[in-house]
Design an enzyme around this catalytic site. Structure first.
Site, PDB file in Angstrom:
ATOM      1  N   ASP A   1       0.602  -9.573  -4.727  1.00  0.00           N
ATOM      2  CA  ASP A   1       1.857  -8.812  -4.729  1.00  0.00           C
ATOM      3  C   ASP A   1       1.658  -7.480  -5.464  1.00  0.00           C
ATOM      4  OD1 ASP A   1       4.429  -8.005  -4.281  1.00  0.00           O
ATOM      5  OD2 ASP A   1       5.384  -9.465  -5.607  1.00  0.00           O
TER       6      ASP A   1
ATOM      7  N   LEU B   1       0.824  -1.218   0.000  1.00  0.00           N
ATOM      8  CA  LEU B   1       0.000   0.000   0.000  1.00  0.00           C
ATOM      9  C   LEU B   1       0.858   1.268   0.000  1.00  0.00           C
ATOM     10  CD1 LEU B   1      -2.905  -1.002   2.420  1.00  0.00           C
ATOM     11  CD2 LEU B   1      -2.910  -0.962  -0.079  1.00  0.00           C
TER      12      LEU B   1
ATOM     13  N   HIS C   1       3.797   1.518  -8.714  1.00  0.00           N
ATOM     14  CA  HIS C   1       4.910   2.446  -8.960  1.00  0.00           C
ATOM     15  C   HIS C   1       4.409   3.557  -9.867  1.00  0.00           C
ATOM     16  CE1 HIS C   1       8.010   0.002  -7.126  1.00  0.00           C
ATOM     17  NE2 HIS C   1       7.616  -1.045  -7.812  1.00  0.00           N
TER      18      HIS C   1
ATOM     19  N   HIS D   1      10.259 -13.962   1.487  1.00  0.00           N
ATOM     20  CA  HIS D   1      10.561 -13.602   0.092  1.00  0.00           C
ATOM     21  C   HIS D   1      11.846 -14.360  -0.250  1.00  0.00           C
ATOM     22  CE1 HIS D   1      11.259 -10.463  -3.212  1.00  0.00           C
ATOM     23  NE2 HIS D   1      12.394 -11.137  -3.153  1.00  0.00           N
TER      24      HIS D   1
HETATM   25 ZN   LIG Z   1       8.396 -10.226  -2.570  1.00  0.00          ZN
END
Ligand SMILES: [Zn+2]
Lengths: 428, 338
Positions: free
Chosen positions: A303, A59, A307, A177
């Site tokens: 995900d 966010l 941008h 990740h």
């Molecule tokens: Zn990631």
């Protein structure tokens, strides 16, 4: 309190039923329901799903409000049929303390479009060196249950072990990740035939797979549960499948884009396809779809990585990694999983609502569509066909790889605790 | 004499981004045109009026004096107005600079952009993003492509292995070319593999396995880890530059070991056929990849490659910009104005 009658929708894609919402809860489900004082939503031909839950959303607030805010991001979530999102911790400042997670939680409440459950950082400043105050974040008003340094890998095996052990005290989960940093130095796209030709730094599958292998073994050793973010390779699927068969408490997610797109698209050098982990090959896509169908991969997570235009309107090497996904997720899942016969709508409800809510312990979400449950619901028109136009997005950023692409399905209504956040495809 | 009107052939693409974009006919046309351009260089007045009134910008985001001077010489011999833009110290982390610069050049009305950039794909982005309308010529991008280098190499090979006059109209059918060294990071290798394959040559790459890219199996060439075994069947051996900083990244153990296994010395050169040539894109690191004995031998074409680079780039500029004023090759008009 207001009443809403949803008439004639297929519940989880199965039986046609009427659903009466009274206040914040589902009051009644049946056929031929009537309520004079209710607002009626005619839903013939539509699918009624439990409100979708995204375990992996960026966010950007605080710190990168030019990309997204809690308000714009949750509006995008409601547009996409989500009633709860888990907000990743890689903000500025990093969500590594009770103060920051409470701020994000409060902003979500004020916005009112969907529940925002902050994710706490595993390590201070995402630096991978020192554990953040995981317990304090859990005990805060935000009630953090999921911890992740997403954007970065917790690559130190000892730190990862300690985090896995520590969160057992309050039933938390570490979402990893998986990206071995040394193997991905200078990496810009999947390592393979296309990277060799384009001369872009290769991002080998083994950089992801080796971390997953290590982490499932660590989780087994300390008897904790681990969640693996955005699986992208066939090899990762094999490791998770093996770990599950061994009884290790591991869950895994896949993004919509990894179910649809391949590294062939990078031939355009268009940074809209630059994402972490990178787009892989057709073989990987096939393996990911099969794994989501057979339950090896538990959930779909977007995900969603907004941008601003200028961070993508440049040469490949300089561009930011990531793509938005909240508003197109269900359509991509319909195309790749439902229309291919791999998953029915009940399966979609499991992978996009029940299971993510269970992994993240999101109270009130991912509940059965039955009387007495909170009215967190999503209506989908599966027959809709249309080209994606980013101008329609509620997200502040428009970095979608699907511009101009025809995708099936459209979320028409979203209800958060009985209140419509999306009506006829328009935000309420 | 071949026709020098590009319009009589399949039209060339608007840009030159990758050697892979060239058809065999395109490539042979460029080589033939370059042969005509080379004649200009032999004249006392080395100039054609072809691009008079046209502005070409050399946009160099990465230092390369050799390549820039070669392009500049080619542009000036065709009477173009030249703008040199060196974006010194501009890093890819400042991503906007390419777009901003492109839009500045567009506003100035440049007729072609020659771009050198450290990021793979930057010329492709420039040509396809809509930032600028002018033709784009890739003068080397990251570890991706350097198509005019491949063209000048092919030109050099055709002259030496087929013949200056007998080579006109011909390709490199059946010639066996060996490229040695850092293939992984080499845009020269990528461009040469593409172009040489298009021209009918058989290409073998020789390197330690750490310097061969994953995915090379899709390239139209052979790969060997053993230099000695391929020398006897090579018509040309092209040495690629090995950057010393690669040693720190553990691509090979030591400079000495690299030199022993993959360096070209007199002993190895003696294994090559009599007619075979040694090539190098320059600048040479003498000692490690090539010994002075080899570099200074008359089988080494490094100096010719430099001269051929100007002719080849003149041909590319001429064909891409459609130099209408270029008359019959036997009697090109020359001019003294600058
Ligand atoms: Zn990631």
């Amino acid at each position: 309190m207001s009443k809403i009658l949803i008439r004639g929708a297929k519940v989880l894609g199965g039986e046609v039923a009427d659903v009466l919402i009274d206040g914040e809860i589902i009051a009644e489900i049946g056929t031929g329901l009537a309520a004079d004082d209710a607002q009626v939503v005619e839903a013939e031909g539509q699918i009624l799903l439990p409100g979708l839950v995204d375990l992996h959303t960026h966010l950007r607030e605080p710190g990168r409000e030019d990309s997204e805010t809690v308000l714009t991001g949750t509006r995008a979530a409601a547009s996409g049929g989500f009633t709860a999102v888990f907000a990743m911790a890689n903000t500025h400042p990093v969500a590594d303390s009770a103060g920051v997670v409470e701020q994000v939680y409060r902003l979500g409440k004020e916005a009112g479009y969907c529940d925002v459950q902050p994710i706490g950082a595993v390590t201070v400043g995402l630096e991978g060196k020192k554990l953040a105050e995981l317990g304090a974040m859990h005990d805060s008003a935000a009630g953090v249950t999921v911890f992740s340094d997403d954007g970065k890998c917790v690559d130190d095996a000892v730190i990862m072990r300690r985090a896995l052990e520590y969160v057992k005290a309050f039933g938390g989960v570490v979402a990893q990740h998986a990206q071995e940093p040394r193997l991905t130095e200078g990496a810009q796209m999947n390592e393979g035939v296309v990277s060799a030709e384009l001369g872009l730094g290769g991002w080998p599958a083994v950089a992801e797979e080796s971390i997953i292998a290590r982490d499932v073994l660590l989780a087994e050793h300390v008897g904790s549960r681990v969640h693996i973010c955005h699986l992208s390779t066939a090899g990762s699927v094999e490791i998770v499948r093996w770990a599950k068969s061994r009884g290790i408490d591991v869950t895994a997610e896949v993004t919509p884009h990894h179910l649809l797109l391949t590294d062939e698209l990078v031939r355009t050098y268009d940074p809209v396809y630059k994402v972490n982990p990178p787009l892989r090959t057709e073989r990987d896509v096939t393996a990911l779809r099969e794994a989501l169908a057979d339950g090896t991969i538990d959930i779909v997570a977007t995900d969603h990585a907004p941008h601003p235009h200028e961070d993508k309107d440049c040469e490949w090497a300089a561009a930011a990694m990531g793509m938005v996904g909240l508003e197109t997720a269900l359509s991509v899942v319909q195309q790749t999983m439902v229309e291919t016969g791999l998953l029915d709508w009940a399966g979609v409800a499991d992978r996009m609502s029940f299971a993510p809510a269970r992994i993240g312990r999101a109270a009130g979400h991912g509940r059965p569509v039955s009387a007495g449950e909170p009215a967190n619901l999503t209506l989908v028109d599966p027959a809709y066909r249309g080209e994606v136009d980013p101008a329609d997005f509620a997200s502040r950023s428009r970095n979608t790889p699907y511009e101009g692409r025809e995708l099936p399905g459209r979320v028409t209504h979203t209800f958060l605790r009985g209140r419509a956040t999306l009506v006829d495809g328009k935000l309420a | 004499m071949p026709s020098l009107s590009p319009r009589s052939h399949t039209p060339m693409m608007r840009h030159l981004i990758s050697a892979a974009d060239l058809t065999r006919d395109d490539a042979v046309l460029i080589l033939d045109t370059a042969e005509e351009m080379a004649r200009v260089a032999d004249r006392p007045i080395k100039k054609l009026p072809t691009l008079r009134g046209r502005t070409v910008c050399n946009l160099f985001f990465e230092d390369s004096t050799r390549t820039r001077i070669s392009f500049e010489a080619a542009e000036k011999r065709l009477s173009a107005d030249v703008i040199n833009f060196a974006a010194k110290g501009s890093s890819v982390s400042k991503g906007e600079s390419l777009k901003d610069t492109a839009q500045t050049l567009e506003a100035m009305g440049v007729d072609a952009v020659v771009i050198r950039h450290g990021a793979s794909g930057a010329p492709y982005r420039l040509a396809t993003s809509g930032w600028i309308d002018a033709p784009v010529i890739n003068a080397g991008d990251g570890t991706h492509q350097h198509p005019t280098q491949a063209l000048l190499d092919a030109f050099t090979m055709r002259r030496r292995l087929v013949g200056r006059d007998t080579g006109l109209g011909r390709d490199l059918d059946g010639k066996r070319i060996t490229l040695v060294g850092d293939v992984l990071h080499s845009r020269v290798a990528r461009s040469n593999v593409d172009l040489l394959h298009t021209l009918g040559a058989e290409v073998t790459l020789v390197a330690p396995p750490t310097l061969v890219p994953v995915g090379v199996e899709s390239w139209p060439c052979e790969v060997s880890y053993d230099l000695d075994s391929v020398l006897a069947k090579s018509d040309a051996v092209m040495m690629l530059r090995v950057q010393r900083e690669r040693m720190n990244a553990a691509f090979f153990p030591t400079e000495r070991e690299y030199s022993r296994r993959y360096g070209l010395d007199g002993r190895r050169m003696a294994k090559m056929p009599e007619h075979a040539i040694v090539m190098h894109p320059g600048p040479m690191v003498r000692g490690m990849e090539i010994t002075a004995e080899v570099a200074d031998s008359d089988r080494c074409t490094v100096v010719e490659q430099v001269a051929n680079g100007v002719s080849t780039r003149m041909a590319v500029l001429y064909l891409l910009l459609g130099g209408a004023e270029f008359t019959a090759p036997a009697s090109p008009r020359t001019t003294e104005e600058s």
